[in-house]
Each structure stands twice: as structure tokens, then as C-alpha cells.
Scaffold this motif. Sequence first.
Motif, PDB file in Angstrom:
ATOM      1  N   VAL A   1      42.918  45.611  37.215  1.00  0.00           N
ATOM      2  CA  VAL A   1      42.421  44.252  36.978  1.00  0.00           C
ATOM      3  C   VAL A   1      41.858  43.768  38.306  1.00  0.00           C
ATOM      4  O   VAL A   1      42.587  43.663  39.291  1.00  0.00           O
ATOM      5  CB  VAL A   1      43.555  43.312  36.501  1.00  0.00           C
ATOM      6  CG1 VAL A   1      43.043  41.880  36.396  1.00  0.00           C
ATOM      7  CG2 VAL A   1      44.130  43.785  35.179  1.00  0.00           C
ATOM      8  N   THR A   2      40.559  43.512  38.347  1.00  0.00           N
ATOM      9  CA  THR A   2      39.924  43.079  39.580  1.00  0.00           C
ATOM     10  C   THR A   2      38.909  41.977  39.297  1.00  0.00           C
ATOM     11  O   THR A   2      38.425  41.821  38.182  1.00  0.00           O
ATOM     12  CB  THR A   2      39.192  44.240  40.292  1.00  0.00           C
ATOM     13  OG1 THR A   2      38.122  44.695  39.474  1.00  0.00           O
ATOM     14  CG2 THR A   2      40.129  45.392  40.600  1.00  0.00           C
ATOM     15  N   LEU A   3      38.584  41.269  40.361  1.00  0.00           N
ATOM     16  CA  LEU A   3      37.545  40.251  40.297  1.00  0.00           C
ATOM     17  C   LEU A   3      36.227  40.925  40.650  1.00  0.00           C
ATOM     18  O   LEU A   3      36.067  41.461  41.745  1.00  0.00           O
ATOM     19  CB  LEU A   3      37.863  39.128  41.285  1.00  0.00           C
ATOM     20  CG  LEU A   3      37.001  37.887  41.216  1.00  0.00           C
ATOM     21  CD1 LEU A   3      37.121  37.230  39.840  1.00  0.00           C
ATOM     22  CD2 LEU A   3      37.420  36.896  42.291  1.00  0.00           C
ATOM     23  N   LYS A   4      35.296  40.942  39.698  1.00  0.00           N
ATOM     24  CA  LYS A   4      34.010  41.611  39.893  1.00  0.00           C
ATOM     25  C   LYS A   4      32.907  40.641  39.504  1.00  0.00           C
ATOM     26  O   LYS A   4      32.876  40.161  38.373  1.00  0.00           O
ATOM     27  CB  LYS A   4      33.941  42.878  39.030  1.00  0.00           C
ATOM     28  CG  LYS A   4      32.655  43.653  39.181  1.00  0.00           C
ATOM     29  CD  LYS A   4      32.706  44.882  38.278  1.00  0.00           C
ATOM     30  CE  LYS A   4      31.594  45.839  38.458  1.00  0.00           C
ATOM     31  NZ  LYS A   4      30.281  45.492  38.365  1.00  0.00           N
ATOM     32  N   ASP A   5      32.038  40.349  40.442  1.00  0.00           N
ATOM     33  CA  ASP A   5      30.906  39.446  40.202  1.00  0.00           C
ATOM     34  C   ASP A   5      31.348  38.106  39.624  1.00  0.00           C
ATOM     35  O   ASP A   5      30.709  37.546  38.741  1.00  0.00           O
ATOM     36  CB  ASP A   5      29.880  40.100  39.269  1.00  0.00           C
ATOM     37  CG  ASP A   5      29.283  41.378  39.832  1.00  0.00           C
ATOM     38  OD1 ASP A   5      29.170  41.471  41.078  1.00  0.00           O
ATOM     39  OD2 ASP A   5      28.940  42.272  39.043  1.00  0.00           O
TER      40      ASP A   5
ATOM     41  N   TYR B   1      43.791  36.488  46.377  1.00  0.00           N
ATOM     42  CA  TYR B   1      43.283  36.598  47.745  1.00  0.00           C
ATOM     43  C   TYR B   1      42.874  38.010  48.103  1.00  0.00           C
ATOM     44  O   TYR B   1      42.706  38.340  49.266  1.00  0.00           O
ATOM     45  CB  TYR B   1      44.325  36.062  48.728  1.00  0.00           C
ATOM     46  CG  TYR B   1      44.670  34.623  48.441  1.00  0.00           C
ATOM     47  CD1 TYR B   1      43.763  33.605  48.734  1.00  0.00           C
ATOM     48  CD2 TYR B   1      45.864  34.278  47.820  1.00  0.00           C
ATOM     49  CE1 TYR B   1      44.049  32.290  48.438  1.00  0.00           C
ATOM     50  CE2 TYR B   1      46.160  32.960  47.525  1.00  0.00           C
ATOM     51  CZ  TYR B   1      45.253  31.971  47.833  1.00  0.00           C
ATOM     52  OH  TYR B   1      45.536  30.664  47.533  1.00  0.00           O
ATOM     53  N   GLY B   2      42.717  38.884  47.097  1.00  0.00           N
ATOM     54  CA  GLY B   2      42.220  40.225  47.323  1.00  0.00           C
ATOM     55  C   GLY B   2      43.284  41.292  47.482  1.00  0.00           C
ATOM     56  O   GLY B   2      42.965  42.475  47.454  1.00  0.00           O
ATOM     57  N   GLU B   3      44.540  40.889  47.640  1.00  0.00           N
ATOM     58  CA  GLU B   3      45.597  41.898  47.786  1.00  0.00           C
ATOM     59  C   GLU B   3      45.809  42.608  46.450  1.00  0.00           C
ATOM     60  O   GLU B   3      45.579  42.054  45.386  1.00  0.00           O
ATOM     61  CB  GLU B   3      46.905  41.266  48.284  1.00  0.00           C
ATOM     62  CG  GLU B   3      47.648  40.443  47.261  1.00  0.00           C
ATOM     63  CD  GLU B   3      47.106  39.042  47.004  1.00  0.00           C
ATOM     64  OE1 GLU B   3      47.711  38.362  46.164  1.00  0.00           O
ATOM     65  OE2 GLU B   3      46.085  38.633  47.594  1.00  0.00           O
ATOM     66  N   MET B   4      46.229  43.869  46.512  1.00  0.00           N
ATOM     67  CA  MET B   4      46.435  44.659  45.307  1.00  0.00           C
ATOM     68  C   MET B   4      47.919  44.984  45.142  1.00  0.00           C
ATOM     69  O   MET B   4      48.582  45.352  46.101  1.00  0.00           O
ATOM     70  CB  MET B   4      45.661  45.978  45.375  1.00  0.00           C
ATOM     71  CG  MET B   4      44.155  45.830  45.396  1.00  0.00           C
ATOM     72  SD  MET B   4      43.453  45.195  43.873  1.00  0.00           S
ATOM     73  CE  MET B   4      43.535  46.614  42.828  1.00  0.00           C
ATOM     74  N   SER B   5      48.409  44.844  43.921  1.00  0.00           N
ATOM     75  CA  SER B   5      49.751  45.322  43.606  1.00  0.00           C
ATOM     76  C   SER B   5      49.574  46.581  42.770  1.00  0.00           C
ATOM     77  O   SER B   5      48.609  46.729  42.025  1.00  0.00           O
ATOM     78  CB  SER B   5      50.561  44.269  42.855  1.00  0.00           C
ATOM     79  OG  SER B   5      50.017  44.045  41.584  1.00  0.00           O
ATOM     80  N   ARG B   6      50.523  47.497  42.919  1.00  0.00           N
ATOM     81  CA  ARG B   6      50.410  48.796  42.266  1.00  0.00           C
ATOM     82  C   ARG B   6      51.726  49.147  41.597  1.00  0.00           C
ATOM     83  O   ARG B   6      52.792  48.962  42.168  1.00  0.00           O
ATOM     84  CB  ARG B   6      50.069  49.845  43.320  1.00  0.00           C
ATOM     85  CG  ARG B   6      49.940  51.239  42.796  1.00  0.00           C
ATOM     86  CD  ARG B   6      49.560  52.161  43.944  1.00  0.00           C
ATOM     87  NE  ARG B   6      49.364  53.501  43.484  1.00  0.00           N
ATOM     88  CZ  ARG B   6      49.811  54.561  44.125  1.00  0.00           C
ATOM     89  NH1 ARG B   6      50.469  54.428  45.253  1.00  0.00           N
ATOM     90  NH2 ARG B   6      49.606  55.753  43.639  1.00  0.00           N
ATOM     91  N   ARG B   7      51.634  49.680  40.380  1.00  0.00           N
ATOM     92  CA  ARG B   7      52.827  50.130  39.678  1.00  0.00           C
ATOM     93  C   ARG B   7      52.520  51.497  39.076  1.00  0.00           C
ATOM     94  O   ARG B   7      51.475  51.696  38.464  1.00  0.00           O
ATOM     95  CB  ARG B   7      53.183  49.166  38.549  1.00  0.00           C
ATOM     96  CG  ARG B   7      54.449  49.560  37.806  1.00  0.00           C
ATOM     97  CD  ARG B   7      54.764  48.595  36.715  1.00  0.00           C
ATOM     98  NE  ARG B   7      53.787  48.713  35.644  1.00  0.00           N
ATOM     99  CZ  ARG B   7      54.082  48.742  34.349  1.00  0.00           C
ATOM    100  NH1 ARG B   7      55.315  48.622  33.951  1.00  0.00           N
ATOM    101  NH2 ARG B   7      53.137  48.859  33.447  1.00  0.00           N
ATOM    102  N   LEU B   8      53.433  52.420  39.291  1.00  0.00           N
ATOM    103  CA  LEU B   8      53.314  53.768  38.716  1.00  0.00           C
ATOM    104  C   LEU B   8      54.444  53.967  37.738  1.00  0.00           C
ATOM    105  O   LEU B   8      55.576  53.552  37.998  1.00  0.00           O
ATOM    106  CB  LEU B   8      53.415  54.837  39.812  1.00  0.00           C
ATOM    107  CG  LEU B   8      52.304  54.886  40.831  1.00  0.00           C
ATOM    108  CD1 LEU B   8      52.645  55.887  41.931  1.00  0.00           C
ATOM    109  CD2 LEU B   8      51.008  55.297  40.170  1.00  0.00           C
TER     110      LEU B   8
END
Length: 70
Positions: free
Chosen positions: A6-10, A57-64
Motif C-alpha cells: 500500500v503506497t501513495l502514488k501520484d 510520512y513515507g516510512e514503510m512497515s513490513r510484515r512477513l
Amino acid sequence: MVQYAVTLKDGDWTVFCDGKPMESGISRSAAIQLAKDLAFDAEERGESVELLIQGYYGEMSRRLTGGSDD
């Protein structure tokens, strides 16, 4: 392994699956819910999942998660 992001794009929140856009122009909360639902379905099929979620604020969280991935 399948990857959902899930990201902010355009200026729009977008859900990606393995780098390809699936849904865009939705709220961040709706995008996160969609990605979590898709990840859950993949886990139910026994696949390993990587879930990436961009913060405001652009930071990424990750779950595996594990799976049989045979």
C-alpha cells in the motif's frame, strides 16, 4: 511468495500485488483493508506473504507470514 503493498502514488493510495497496481484512488484505510484481505486469502491458500504499508510520512512497515510455499 506473494507481495502486497500500500503506497501513495501520484497523490492516490494504491494497492499493488507483486509490483503491479491492483486498485487506486481509494482512501488509505480502504487500501490497507484490501491488502490485508488479499494477504489473508493468500495465507489461507498456504502462500507466504509480504505485506508492505507506507505511512503518511513515507516510512514503510513490513510484515512477513509463512506458508507452505512448496
